[in-house]
Design a protein around this motif. Structure first.
Motif, PDB file in Angstrom:
ATOM      1  N   GLU A   1      -2.423  -0.150  -7.287  1.00 52.65           N
ATOM      2  CA  GLU A   1      -1.341  -0.815  -7.995  1.00 52.65           C
ATOM      3  C   GLU A   1      -0.060   0.341  -8.029  1.00 52.65           C
ATOM      4  OE1 GLU A   1      -0.112  -1.897 -12.649  1.00 52.65           O
ATOM      5  OE2 GLU A   1      -1.907  -0.983 -12.050  1.00 52.65           O
ATOM      6  N   VAL A   2       1.091  -0.030  -7.741  1.00 57.40           N
ATOM      7  CA  VAL A   2       2.268   0.777  -7.933  1.00 57.40           C
ATOM      8  C   VAL A   2       3.153  -0.163  -8.778  1.00 57.40           C
ATOM      9  CG1 VAL A   2       1.944   2.192  -5.541  1.00 57.40           C
ATOM     10  CG2 VAL A   2       3.134  -0.053  -5.435  1.00 57.40           C
ATOM     11  N   ALA A   3       4.066   0.543  -9.475  1.00 60.11           N
ATOM     12  CA  ALA A   3       4.983  -0.144 -10.237  1.00 60.11           C
ATOM     13  C   ALA A   3       6.337  -0.699  -9.627  1.00 60.11           C
ATOM     14  CB  ALA A   3       5.195   0.722 -11.424  1.00 60.11           C
ATOM     15  N   ASP A   4       6.760   0.180  -8.783  1.00 61.89           N
ATOM     16  CA  ASP A   4       8.073  -0.159  -8.221  1.00 61.89           C
ATOM     17  C   ASP A   4       8.166   0.313  -6.929  1.00 61.89           C
ATOM     18  OD1 ASP A   4       8.902   2.861  -8.282  1.00 61.89           O
ATOM     19  OD2 ASP A   4       8.759   2.485 -10.487  1.00 61.89           O
ATOM     20  N   PRO A   5       9.149   0.080  -6.133  1.00 62.75           N
ATOM     21  CA  PRO A   5       9.440   0.242  -4.712  1.00 62.75           C
ATOM     22  C   PRO A   5       9.688   1.725  -4.416  1.00 62.75           C
ATOM     23  CG  PRO A   5      10.736  -1.670  -5.020  1.00 62.75           C
ATOM     24  CD  PRO A   5      10.284  -1.168  -6.658  1.00 62.75           C
ATOM     25  N   GLN A   6      10.111   2.495  -5.458  1.00 58.07           N
ATOM     26  CA  GLN A   6      10.069   4.100  -5.331  1.00 58.07           C
ATOM     27  C   GLN A   6       8.750   4.487  -5.238  1.00 58.07           C
ATOM     28  OE1 GLN A   6      11.721   2.437  -7.827  1.00 58.07           O
ATOM     29  NE2 GLN A   6      13.806   2.480  -7.652  1.00 58.07           N
TER      30      GLN A   6
ATOM     31  N   LEU B   1     -16.138  -4.890   3.474  1.00 56.80           N
ATOM     32  CA  LEU B   1     -16.997  -4.767   4.438  1.00 56.80           C
ATOM     33  C   LEU B   1     -17.015  -3.387   5.407  1.00 56.80           C
ATOM     34  CD1 LEU B   1     -17.122  -8.552   5.024  1.00 56.80           C
ATOM     35  CD2 LEU B   1     -18.655  -7.401   3.761  1.00 56.80           C
ATOM     36  N   GLY B   2     -16.053  -2.575   5.409  1.00 54.00           N
ATOM     37  CA  GLY B   2     -15.987  -1.570   6.178  1.00 54.00           C
ATOM     38  C   GLY B   2     -15.208  -1.910   7.420  1.00 54.00           C
ATOM     39  N   LEU B   3     -14.387  -2.792   7.552  1.00 53.04           N
ATOM     40  CA  LEU B   3     -13.929  -3.365   8.730  1.00 53.04           C
ATOM     41  C   LEU B   3     -12.756  -2.487   9.111  1.00 53.04           C
ATOM     42  CD1 LEU B   3     -14.616  -7.101   8.697  1.00 53.04           C
ATOM     43  CD2 LEU B   3     -15.833  -5.332  10.110  1.00 53.04           C
ATOM     44  N   HIS B   4     -11.963  -1.870   8.132  1.00 54.94           N
ATOM     45  CA  HIS B   4     -10.868  -1.036   8.251  1.00 54.94           C
ATOM     46  C   HIS B   4     -10.716  -0.226   6.953  1.00 54.94           C
ATOM     47  CE1 HIS B   4      -8.047  -2.672   5.118  1.00 54.94           C
ATOM     48  NE2 HIS B   4      -9.106  -3.800   5.130  1.00 54.94           N
ATOM     49  N   ASP B   5      -9.887   0.661   7.109  1.00 52.26           N
ATOM     50  CA  ASP B   5      -9.647   1.743   5.963  1.00 52.26           C
ATOM     51  C   ASP B   5      -8.072   1.789   5.489  1.00 52.26           C
ATOM     52  OD1 ASP B   5      -8.909   3.308   8.066  1.00 52.26           O
ATOM     53  OD2 ASP B   5     -10.044   4.796   7.448  1.00 52.26           O
ATOM     54  N   LYS B   6      -7.337   0.654   5.889  1.00 53.87           N
ATOM     55  CA  LYS B   6      -5.827   0.716   5.899  1.00 53.87           C
ATOM     56  C   LYS B   6      -5.799   0.467   4.429  1.00 53.87           C
ATOM     57  CE  LYS B   6      -5.051  -1.582  10.260  1.00 53.87           C
ATOM     58  NZ  LYS B   6      -4.212  -2.646  10.792  1.00 53.87           N
ATOM     59  N   PRO B   7      -4.579   1.585   3.769  1.00 54.02           N
ATOM     60  CA  PRO B   7      -4.629   1.421   2.405  1.00 54.02           C
ATOM     61  C   PRO B   7      -3.857   0.030   2.111  1.00 54.02           C
ATOM     62  CG  PRO B   7      -2.729   2.809   3.543  1.00 54.02           C
ATOM     63  CD  PRO B   7      -3.988   2.263   4.704  1.00 54.02           C
ATOM     64  N   ILE B   8      -4.026  -0.611   0.822  1.00 53.28           N
ATOM     65  CA  ILE B   8      -3.596  -1.886   0.384  1.00 53.28           C
ATOM     66  C   ILE B   8      -2.914  -1.370  -0.992  1.00 53.28           C
ATOM     67  CG2 ILE B   8      -4.350  -4.102  -0.540  1.00 53.28           C
ATOM     68  CD1 ILE B   8      -6.871  -3.855   1.077  1.00 53.28           C
ATOM     69  N   PHE B   9      -1.777  -1.804  -1.103  1.00 59.10           N
ATOM     70  CA  PHE B   9      -0.912  -1.715  -2.408  1.00 59.10           C
ATOM     71  C   PHE B   9      -0.399  -3.097  -3.129  1.00 59.10           C
ATOM     72  CE2 PHE B   9      -0.370   2.045   0.106  1.00 59.10           C
ATOM     73  CZ  PHE B   9      -0.691   3.239  -0.646  1.00 59.10           C
ATOM     74  N   LEU B  10      -0.666  -2.987  -4.303  1.00 62.06           N
ATOM     75  CA  LEU B  10      -0.099  -3.946  -5.203  1.00 62.06           C
ATOM     76  C   LEU B  10       1.219  -3.681  -5.546  1.00 62.06           C
ATOM     77  CD1 LEU B  10      -3.118  -5.581  -6.825  1.00 62.06           C
ATOM     78  CD2 LEU B  10      -1.981  -6.599  -4.894  1.00 62.06           C
ATOM     79  N   LEU B  11       2.367  -4.329  -5.413  1.00 65.84           N
ATOM     80  CA  LEU B  11       3.764  -3.999  -6.075  1.00 65.84           C
ATOM     81  C   LEU B  11       3.914  -4.943  -7.193  1.00 65.84           C
ATOM     82  CD1 LEU B  11       6.423  -2.544  -6.297  1.00 65.84           C
ATOM     83  CD2 LEU B  11       7.278  -4.319  -5.027  1.00 65.84           C
TER      84      LEU B  11
ATOM     85  N   THR C   1       6.760   6.677  -2.042  1.00 57.38           N
ATOM     86  CA  THR C   1       6.070   7.888  -2.051  1.00 57.38           C
ATOM     87  C   THR C   1       4.535   7.527  -1.751  1.00 57.38           C
ATOM     88  OG1 THR C   1       7.410   8.439  -3.881  1.00 57.38           O
ATOM     89  CG2 THR C   1       5.318   9.682  -3.893  1.00 57.38           C
ATOM     90  N   ALA C   2       3.971   6.329  -2.317  1.00 53.08           N
ATOM     91  CA  ALA C   2       2.425   6.249  -1.973  1.00 53.08           C
ATOM     92  C   ALA C   2       2.332   5.903  -0.408  1.00 53.08           C
ATOM     93  CB  ALA C   2       1.939   5.165  -2.842  1.00 53.08           C
ATOM     94  N   LEU C   3       3.089   5.068   0.045  1.00 44.90           N
ATOM     95  CA  LEU C   3       3.093   5.005   1.471  1.00 44.90           C
ATOM     96  C   LEU C   3       3.357   6.301   2.451  1.00 44.90           C
ATOM     97  CD1 LEU C   3       5.031   1.713   1.930  1.00 44.90           C
ATOM     98  CD2 LEU C   3       2.663   2.036   2.512  1.00 44.90           C
ATOM     99  N   ARG C   4       4.252   6.970   1.876  1.00 47.12           N
ATOM    100  CA  ARG C   4       4.301   8.437   2.821  1.00 47.12           C
ATOM    101  C   ARG C   4       3.176   9.036   2.627  1.00 47.12           C
ATOM    102  NH1 ARG C   4       9.585   7.547   0.771  1.00 47.12           N
ATOM    103  NH2 ARG C   4       9.041   8.547  -1.112  1.00 47.12           N
ATOM    104  N   ALA C   5       2.522   9.155   1.599  1.00 44.39           N
ATOM    105  CA  ALA C   5       1.288   9.905   1.572  1.00 44.39           C
ATOM    106  C   ALA C   5       0.132   9.379   2.180  1.00 44.39           C
ATOM    107  CB  ALA C   5       0.768  10.163  -0.036  1.00 44.39           C
ATOM    108  N   ALA C   6       0.173   7.969   2.284  1.00 42.06           N
ATOM    109  CA  ALA C   6      -1.086   7.243   3.109  1.00 42.06           C
ATOM    110  C   ALA C   6      -0.682   7.373   4.694  1.00 42.06           C
ATOM    111  CB  ALA C   6      -0.904   5.930   2.432  1.00 42.06           C
ATOM    112  N   LEU C   7       0.614   7.386   4.752  1.00 42.24           N
ATOM    113  CA  LEU C   7       0.914   7.067   6.247  1.00 42.24           C
ATOM    114  C   LEU C   7       1.155   8.528   7.103  1.00 42.24           C
ATOM    115  CD1 LEU C   7       3.020   4.017   6.239  1.00 42.24           C
ATOM    116  CD2 LEU C   7       0.627   4.226   6.840  1.00 42.24           C
ATOM    117  N   SER C   8       0.873   9.688   6.247  1.00 41.69           N
ATOM    118  CA  SER C   8       1.279  11.230   6.873  1.00 41.69           C
ATOM    119  C   SER C   8      -0.027  11.392   7.771  1.00 41.69           C
ATOM    120  CB  SER C   8       1.506  11.977   5.834  1.00 41.69           C
ATOM    121  OG  SER C   8       0.721  12.249   4.769  1.00 41.69           O
TER     122      SER C   8
END
Length: 183
Positions: free
Chosen positions: A167-172, A125-135, A176-183
């Motif tokens: 979707e991400v396969a493992d915590p590593q 709905l455009g209320l946020h643009d925070k990244p969402i990850f499924l482990l 990596t995905a969080l570092r990219a998203a939060l930089s």
């Protein structure tokens, strides 16, 4: 973003395979190693407790948010950096969401699905643009990913919905995905 906060939605149970707990613990350690605060449901049970204890043991900061009616049921942890007791489940989700920069969903049950779909709907709905990850430990979320594809294929959501959850396969890979998203 060294002092970012990551909301982790996950089960109040550990599941049948020890790999779920191991991934939750690794996620907690990874958050602490990156100096990201863990925002979670404050329960001291299941994957919730596992991710928090691992983050704390690694020196991480934690914000636990729990509704009053679950304190006895989920054994609210009291050794958290910050602890909030809410009146309702909805308020819990809102406080967790508002105090985070990214959302991570580990395996869980109906509550985790509710949490994930609410933040996904808000994003749609455009209320946020925070990244969402499924482990996606052991392919746990594969049926959910297929359901999203099904919803899109049948015209009940735009193709853009696909890109709103990663979707991400493992915590590593998650780190990596969080570092990219939060930089």
């Amino acid at each position: 973003m060294a002092h970012a906060a990551v909301c982790v939605f996950c089960g109040a149970r550990e599941g049948r395979d020890p790999a779920y707990r191991a991934a939750a613990e690794e996620t907690g350690r990874m958050l602490a190693a990156n100096e990201w605060e863990l925002v979670y449901g404050a329960g001291d049970v299941g994957l919730m407790g596992a991710v928090a204890r691992a983050a704390q043991a690694a020196g991480g900061r934690t914000l636990g948010v729990i509704p009053a009616h679950l304190v006895g049921r989920e054994g609210a942890a009291h050794d958290l950096t910050r602890h909030v007791v809410t009146e309702t489940m909805h308020e819990r989700k809102k406080v967790m969401f508002m105090n985070s920069h990214a959302i991570v969903v580990l395996p869980g049950g109906a509550g985790s699905l509710d949490e994930m779909f609410e933040v996904l709907t808000w994003r749609q709905l455009g209320l946020h643009d925070k990244p969402i990850f499924l482990l996606n430990t052991l392919g746990y979320w594969t049926p959910l990913i297929q359901l999203v594809e099904h919803v899109i294929a049948h015209g009940f959501a735009d193709d853009s919905l696909r890109g709103m959850v990663r979707e991400v396969a493992d915590p590593q890979t998650l780190g990596t995905a969080l570092r990219a998203a939060l930089s």
